[in-house]
Each structure stands twice: as C-alpha cells, then as structure tokens.
Scaffold this motif. Structure first.
Motif, PDB file in Angstrom:
ATOM      1  N   ALA A 109      52.059  46.365  41.575  1.00  0.00           N
ATOM      2  CA  ALA A 109      52.113  45.308  42.453  1.00  0.00           C
ATOM      3  C   ALA A 109      50.631  44.955  43.440  1.00  0.00           C
ATOM      4  CB  ALA A 109      52.980  45.592  43.631  1.00  0.00           C
ATOM      5  N   ARG A 110      50.253  46.188  43.886  1.00  0.00           N
ATOM      6  CA  ARG A 110      49.131  45.753  44.651  1.00  0.00           C
ATOM      7  C   ARG A 110      47.771  45.140  43.542  1.00  0.00           C
ATOM      8  NH1 ARG A 110      47.313  50.922  45.914  1.00  0.00           N
ATOM      9  NH2 ARG A 110      49.081  50.838  47.389  1.00  0.00           N
ATOM     10  N   ARG A 111      47.776  45.807  42.558  1.00  0.00           N
ATOM     11  CA  ARG A 111      46.702  45.304  41.492  1.00  0.00           C
ATOM     12  C   ARG A 111      46.860  43.866  41.060  1.00  0.00           C
ATOM     13  NH1 ARG A 111      47.766  48.266  37.587  1.00  0.00           N
ATOM     14  NH2 ARG A 111      48.813  46.540  36.158  1.00  0.00           N
ATOM     15  N   LYS A 112      48.284  43.477  40.898  1.00  0.00           N
ATOM     16  CA  LYS A 112      48.698  42.158  40.606  1.00  0.00           C
ATOM     17  C   LYS A 112      48.226  41.135  41.623  1.00  0.00           C
ATOM     18  CE  LYS A 112      51.691  43.884  37.034  1.00  0.00           C
ATOM     19  NZ  LYS A 112      53.034  43.917  36.625  1.00  0.00           N
ATOM     20  N   ARG A 113      48.760  41.592  42.729  1.00  0.00           N
ATOM     21  CA  ARG A 113      48.509  40.818  44.034  1.00  0.00           C
ATOM     22  C   ARG A 113      47.147  40.697  44.115  1.00  0.00           C
ATOM     23  NH1 ARG A 113      52.068  43.209  47.039  1.00  0.00           N
ATOM     24  NH2 ARG A 113      50.663  45.022  47.563  1.00  0.00           N
ATOM     25  N   GLU A 114      46.309  41.505  44.167  1.00  0.00           N
ATOM     26  CA  GLU A 114      44.679  41.325  44.173  1.00  0.00           C
ATOM     27  C   GLU A 114      44.310  40.241  43.220  1.00  0.00           C
ATOM     28  OE1 GLU A 114      43.195  45.150  44.484  1.00  0.00           O
ATOM     29  OE2 GLU A 114      43.887  45.478  46.444  1.00  0.00           O
ATOM     30  N   SER A 115      44.681  40.754  41.866  1.00  0.00           N
ATOM     31  CA  SER A 115      44.197  39.751  40.598  1.00  0.00           C
ATOM     32  C   SER A 115      44.556  38.374  41.205  1.00  0.00           C
ATOM     33  CB  SER A 115      44.703  40.288  39.383  1.00  0.00           C
ATOM     34  OG  SER A 115      44.388  39.477  38.429  1.00  0.00           O
ATOM     35  N   TYR A 116      45.842  38.206  41.530  1.00  0.00           N
ATOM     36  CA  TYR A 116      46.312  36.810  41.690  1.00  0.00           C
ATOM     37  C   TYR A 116      45.415  36.080  42.880  1.00  0.00           C
ATOM     38  CZ  TYR A 116      49.272  32.807  43.459  1.00  0.00           C
ATOM     39  OH  TYR A 116      49.643  31.812  43.694  1.00  0.00           O
ATOM     40  N   TRP A 117      45.197  36.650  43.973  1.00  0.00           N
ATOM     41  CA  TRP A 117      44.277  36.042  45.002  1.00  0.00           C
ATOM     42  C   TRP A 117      42.666  35.866  44.640  1.00  0.00           C
ATOM     43  CZ3 TRP A 117      46.727  32.888  48.032  1.00  0.00           C
ATOM     44  CH2 TRP A 117      47.899  33.320  48.323  1.00  0.00           C
ATOM     45  N   ASN A 118      42.325  36.692  43.643  1.00  0.00           N
ATOM     46  CA  ASN A 118      41.106  36.531  43.281  1.00  0.00           C
ATOM     47  C   ASN A 118      40.887  35.348  42.426  1.00  0.00           C
ATOM     48  OD1 ASN A 118      39.960  38.675  44.795  1.00  0.00           O
ATOM     49  ND2 ASN A 118      40.386  40.050  42.994  1.00  0.00           N
ATOM     50  N   LEU A 119      42.131  35.123  41.655  1.00  0.00           N
ATOM     51  CA  LEU A 119      41.924  33.892  40.537  1.00  0.00           C
ATOM     52  C   LEU A 119      41.792  32.665  41.289  1.00  0.00           C
ATOM     53  CD1 LEU A 119      44.159  35.162  37.678  1.00  0.00           C
ATOM     54  CD2 LEU A 119      41.716  35.021  37.845  1.00  0.00           C
ATOM     55  N   ARG A 120      42.691  32.605  42.518  1.00  0.00           N
ATOM     56  CA  ARG A 120      42.947  31.439  43.237  1.00  0.00           C
ATOM     57  C   ARG A 120      41.506  30.990  44.021  1.00  0.00           C
ATOM     58  NH1 ARG A 120      47.646  28.866  43.162  1.00  0.00           N
ATOM     59  NH2 ARG A 120      47.450  28.491  45.389  1.00  0.00           N
ATOM     60  N   LYS A 121      40.703  32.076  44.316  1.00  0.00           N
ATOM     61  CA  LYS A 121      39.462  31.351  44.958  1.00  0.00           C
ATOM     62  C   LYS A 121      38.637  30.807  44.377  1.00  0.00           C
ATOM     63  CE  LYS A 121      39.606  35.450  48.006  1.00  0.00           C
ATOM     64  NZ  LYS A 121      38.940  36.633  48.448  1.00  0.00           N
TER      65      LYS A 121
END
Length: 121
Positions: A109-121
């Motif tokens: 969950a932590r990895r997917k959350r970080e990946s999601y927010w890194n793509l949004r930037k």
C-alpha cells in the motif's frame, strides 16, 4: 534418553491436535505402531516429552511455529512484530507467517501510494 525435549501444557494441546489430524499411526487414541495384539495408547498424546520418533520427524514439522518452539531451532530468530519464534528456510525471514502477510500488505500500500503521487507531479 537424557536429552528429551520437554513441552509445556499449551504445546501439548497443539501436539494432540496435530496427532489427531495428521498422524497415520493414530487410531482412536491408540498407536498402531506400538500395537502387539492388544491396543496401546499413543504415548505422545499424554507425555510432556517428545518420545515418539515418528511424531518428531513426520508430524511435528507440519506446524512450523510449534516445531520452532519445541525443537528450539534458531531461537535467536523471532518475529520483529509479535516476538514469536520464526522457522524459516532462508536467512532473510523477519516475520512469522501471520505478521508477514500484514506487513506485506502495508508495504504494498505504501509503495503504491508513493508511486501514485509521484506520477501526479
């Protein structure tokens, strides 16, 4: 016989459950391997020592946590979260099976959350 492994009451109850479920020599409270014409009770079912070689070698390894507790293999290996003994085949294991699943979900969950927010930037 001097180096018999002693088990606690709680471990004995878990051993009895394993014997009833998995031991091929268990027959309604009796041991087929010790039967010499008349029924003989299963000695492992009421003893606080590990007397039955078949139980030690074939039945006990089915429950990894109990096996690690009773046989005291790698006692320095304990779960980082709950402190239970960990029986593992590799040197990388840090968690017992229950905690490993929960920790894996948290990390995913932590990895997917970080990946999601890194793509949004």
């Amino acid at each position: 016989m001097a180096d018999l492994t002693h088990i606690s009451e709680k471990q004995l109850r878990r051993c009895k459950q394993l014997i009833r479920a998995l031991c091929c020599n268990f027959d309604h409270g009796n041991c087929i391997a010790l039967d010499d014409g008349e029924p003989c009770p299963c000695v492992q079912g009421f003893s606080y020592s590990l007397l039955c070689r078949w139980f030690r070698q074939a039945v006990l390894p089915a429950d990894r946590e109990l096996y690690a507790e009773v046989m005291r293999e790698r006692t320095e290996k304990r779960c980082c979260i709950c402190g239970k003994p960990v029986f593992s085949t590799s040197n990388r294991a840090k968690y017992c099976p229950g905690c490993a699943q929960r920790e894996r979900r948290k990390q995913d969950a932590r990895r997917k959350r970080e990946s999601y927010w890194n793509l949004r930037k």
